[in-house]
Design a protein around this motif. Structure first.
Motif, PDB file in Angstrom:
ATOM      1  N   ILE A 258       0.839  -1.206   0.000  1.00 48.39           N
ATOM      2  CA  ILE A 258       0.000   0.000   0.000  1.00 48.39           C
ATOM      3  C   ILE A 258       0.871   1.252   0.000  1.00 48.39           C
ATOM      4  N   THR A 259       1.950   1.229   0.781  1.00 50.84           N
ATOM      5  CA  THR A 259       2.862   2.373   0.828  1.00 50.84           C
ATOM      6  C   THR A 259       3.507   2.598  -0.536  1.00 50.84           C
ATOM      7  N   THR A 260       3.879   1.514  -1.206  1.00 56.06           N
ATOM      8  CA  THR A 260       4.451   1.634  -2.549  1.00 56.06           C
ATOM      9  C   THR A 260       3.436   2.243  -3.512  1.00 56.06           C
ATOM     10  N   GLU A 261       2.191   1.800  -3.395  1.00 56.38           N
ATOM     11  CA  GLU A 261       1.128   2.350  -4.246  1.00 56.38           C
ATOM     12  C   GLU A 261       0.919   3.834  -3.956  1.00 56.38           C
ATOM     13  N   LEU A 262       0.958   4.203  -2.676  1.00 57.42           N
ATOM     14  CA  LEU A 262       0.813   5.623  -2.316  1.00 57.42           C
ATOM     15  C   LEU A 262       1.988   6.450  -2.831  1.00 57.42           C
ATOM     16  N   SER A 263       3.182   5.882  -2.774  1.00 55.08           N
ATOM     17  CA  SER A 263       4.357   6.631  -3.234  1.00 55.08           C
ATOM     18  C   SER A 263       4.270   6.938  -4.727  1.00 55.08           C
ATOM     19  N   LYS A 264       3.537   6.100  -5.462  1.00 57.50           N
ATOM     20  CA  LYS A 264       3.342   6.360  -6.889  1.00 57.50           C
ATOM     21  C   LYS A 264       2.316   7.463  -7.122  1.00 57.50           C
ATOM     22  N   GLN A 265       1.392   7.617  -6.170  1.00 56.92           N
ATOM     23  CA  GLN A 265       0.293   8.564  -6.353  1.00 56.92           C
ATOM     24  C   GLN A 265       0.544   9.926  -5.703  1.00 56.92           C
ATOM     25  N   LEU A 266       1.324   9.964  -4.623  1.00 59.20           N
ATOM     26  CA  LEU A 266       1.556  11.217  -3.894  1.00 59.20           C
ATOM     27  C   LEU A 266       2.960  11.739  -4.150  1.00 59.20           C
ATOM     28  N   SER A 267       3.128  13.029  -3.938  1.00 58.00           N
ATOM     29  CA  SER A 267       4.473  13.593  -4.019  1.00 58.00           C
ATOM     30  C   SER A 267       5.261  13.130  -2.788  1.00 58.00           C
ATOM     31  N   THR A 268       6.556  13.212  -2.858  1.00 57.00           N
ATOM     32  CA  THR A 268       7.420  12.738  -1.779  1.00 57.00           C
ATOM     33  C   THR A 268       7.135  13.468  -0.471  1.00 57.00           C
ATOM     34  N   ASP A 269       6.974  14.779  -0.539  1.00 58.97           N
ATOM     35  CA  ASP A 269       6.702  15.553   0.676  1.00 58.97           C
ATOM     36  C   ASP A 269       5.353  15.187   1.283  1.00 58.97           C
ATOM     37  N   ASP A 270       4.348  15.057   0.439  1.00 56.41           N
ATOM     38  CA  ASP A 270       3.019  14.698   0.925  1.00 56.41           C
ATOM     39  C   ASP A 270       3.016  13.295   1.532  1.00 56.41           C
ATOM     40  N   LEU A 271       3.738  12.384   0.902  1.00 58.22           N
ATOM     41  CA  LEU A 271       3.823  11.018   1.417  1.00 58.22           C
ATOM     42  C   LEU A 271       4.494  11.000   2.785  1.00 58.22           C
ATOM     43  N   GLN A 272       5.585  11.724   2.927  1.00 58.81           N
ATOM     44  CA  GLN A 272       6.296  11.772   4.210  1.00 58.81           C
ATOM     45  C   GLN A 272       5.426  12.398   5.294  1.00 58.81           C
ATOM     46  N   ALA A 273       4.721  13.453   4.954  1.00 62.41           N
ATOM     47  CA  ALA A 273       3.826  14.099   5.921  1.00 62.41           C
ATOM     48  C   ALA A 273       2.704  13.147   6.321  1.00 62.41           C
ATOM     49  N   PHE A 274       2.162  12.433   5.344  1.00 60.31           N
ATOM     50  CA  PHE A 274       1.092  11.479   5.621  1.00 60.31           C
ATOM     51  C   PHE A 274       1.583  10.343   6.522  1.00 60.31           C
ATOM     52  N   LEU A 275       2.745   9.787   6.206  1.00 61.11           N
ATOM     53  CA  LEU A 275       3.282   8.674   7.003  1.00 61.11           C
ATOM     54  C   LEU A 275       3.610   9.118   8.429  1.00 61.11           C
ATOM     55  N   GLU A 276       4.146  10.312   8.570  1.00 63.56           N
ATOM     56  CA  GLU A 276       4.448  10.842   9.902  1.00 63.56           C
ATOM     57  C   GLU A 276       3.161  11.054  10.699  1.00 63.56           C
ATOM     58  N   SER A 277       2.174  11.590  10.038  1.00 66.17           N
ATOM     59  CA  SER A 277       0.880  11.794  10.688  1.00 66.17           C
ATOM     60  C   SER A 277       0.265  10.459  11.105  1.00 66.17           C
ATOM     61  N   GLU A 278       0.381   9.450  10.268  1.00 63.74           N
ATOM     62  CA  GLU A 278      -0.153   8.116  10.592  1.00 63.74           C
ATOM     63  C   GLU A 278       0.566   7.507  11.796  1.00 63.74           C
ATOM     64  N   ARG A 279       1.867   7.712  11.891  1.00 59.86           N
ATOM     65  CA  ARG A 279       2.611   7.203  13.059  1.00 59.86           C
ATOM     66  C   ARG A 279       2.111   7.858  14.339  1.00 59.86           C
ATOM     67  N   ASN A 280       1.853   9.152  14.266  1.00 59.10           N
ATOM     68  CA  ASN A 280       1.328   9.863  15.434  1.00 59.10           C
ATOM     69  C   ASN A 280      -0.078   9.403  15.792  1.00 59.10           C
ATOM     70  N   VAL A 281      -0.896   9.155  14.775  1.00 58.72           N
ATOM     71  CA  VAL A 281      -2.265   8.690  15.011  1.00 58.72           C
ATOM     72  C   VAL A 281      -2.249   7.296  15.646  1.00 58.72           C
ATOM     73  N   ALA A 282      -1.298   6.457  15.263  1.00 60.10           N
ATOM     74  CA  ALA A 282      -1.228   5.081  15.765  1.00 60.10           C
ATOM     75  C   ALA A 282      -0.785   5.016  17.233  1.00 60.10           C
ATOM     76  N   ASN A 283      -0.177   6.073  17.740  1.00 57.33           N
ATOM     77  CA  ASN A 283       0.312   6.056  19.129  1.00 57.33           C
ATOM     78  C   ASN A 283      -0.819   6.011  20.151  1.00 57.33           C
ATOM     79  N   LYS A 284      -1.916   6.700  19.899  1.00 59.02           N
ATOM     80  CA  LYS A 284      -3.014   6.747  20.864  1.00 59.02           C
ATOM     81  C   LYS A 284      -3.655   5.381  21.067  1.00 59.02           C
TER      82      LYS A 284
END
Length: 183
Positions: free
Chosen positions: A107-133
């Protein structure tokens, strides 16, 4: 860039983002479950859902004259069986975890094809923060479950009719309730 902007700017990635979020949630729950089961096996505790799934005592209720040692023998064999079931369950969950991680990579590979690098990194970082709770919440629940299992085990060892003065500590060491119960 926030979720809303990413979803709005990349119309074709909404489904993939939703799939990523759902798989991420499943991964968090699976990892927490495995940690709980590993703690159970380490402390030689059997979770209630395993104990409740198989009750062998009912097989011997109908006999008027059971063997005198049937309860202790049955308890020993049942505990061994429950421990084996727990080990198999951990092994099974590790296999599921491996498949989920592989799915996340796809899924991450598929997202990397669809999103820009900055947007992908921001999304992944946000997901890590969301997963902490959820991780914190699940960890707290499982600690309560473990404590309940420990207390239940300790209550089996403790004779409620004895006074607290049966244990005389002549050292400066403070013994935890688990050790006192075992003694």
């Amino acid at each position: 860039m926030g979720y809303a902007k990413i979803k709005n700017n990349y119309d074709n990635s909404k489904a993939v983002i939703n799939k990523f979020q759902a798989t991420s949630k499943k991964l968090v729950e699976l990892k927490a479950s495995i940690k709980f089961l590993l703690k159970c096996i380490k402390t030689k505790l059997i979770p209630n859902f395993i104990k409740n799934s198989i009750r062998c005592n009912k097989l011997f209720v109908f006999d008027c004259d059971p063997h005198p040692n049937i309860d202790s023998t049955l308890a020993r064999h049942t505990h061994y069986f429950h421990t084996k079931i727990l080990s198999l369950l951990i092994k099974h969950k590790h296999n599921i975890l491996r498949r989920r991680k592989q799915q996340m990579e796809e899924i991450t590979t598929e997202l990397s094809k669809q999103l820009s690098t900055d947007d992908l990194q921001a999304f992944l970082e946000s997901e890590r923060n969301v997963a902490n709770k959820p991780t914190t919440i699940l960890k707290g629940r499982q600690e309560l479950k473990l404590e309940g299992l420990r207390n239940k085990r300790n209550n089996i060892f403790v004779d409620n009719h004895k006074q607290e003065d049966w244990f005389v500590n002549k050292t400066k060491v403070e013994f935890p309730p688990d050790i006192k119960a075992l003694l």
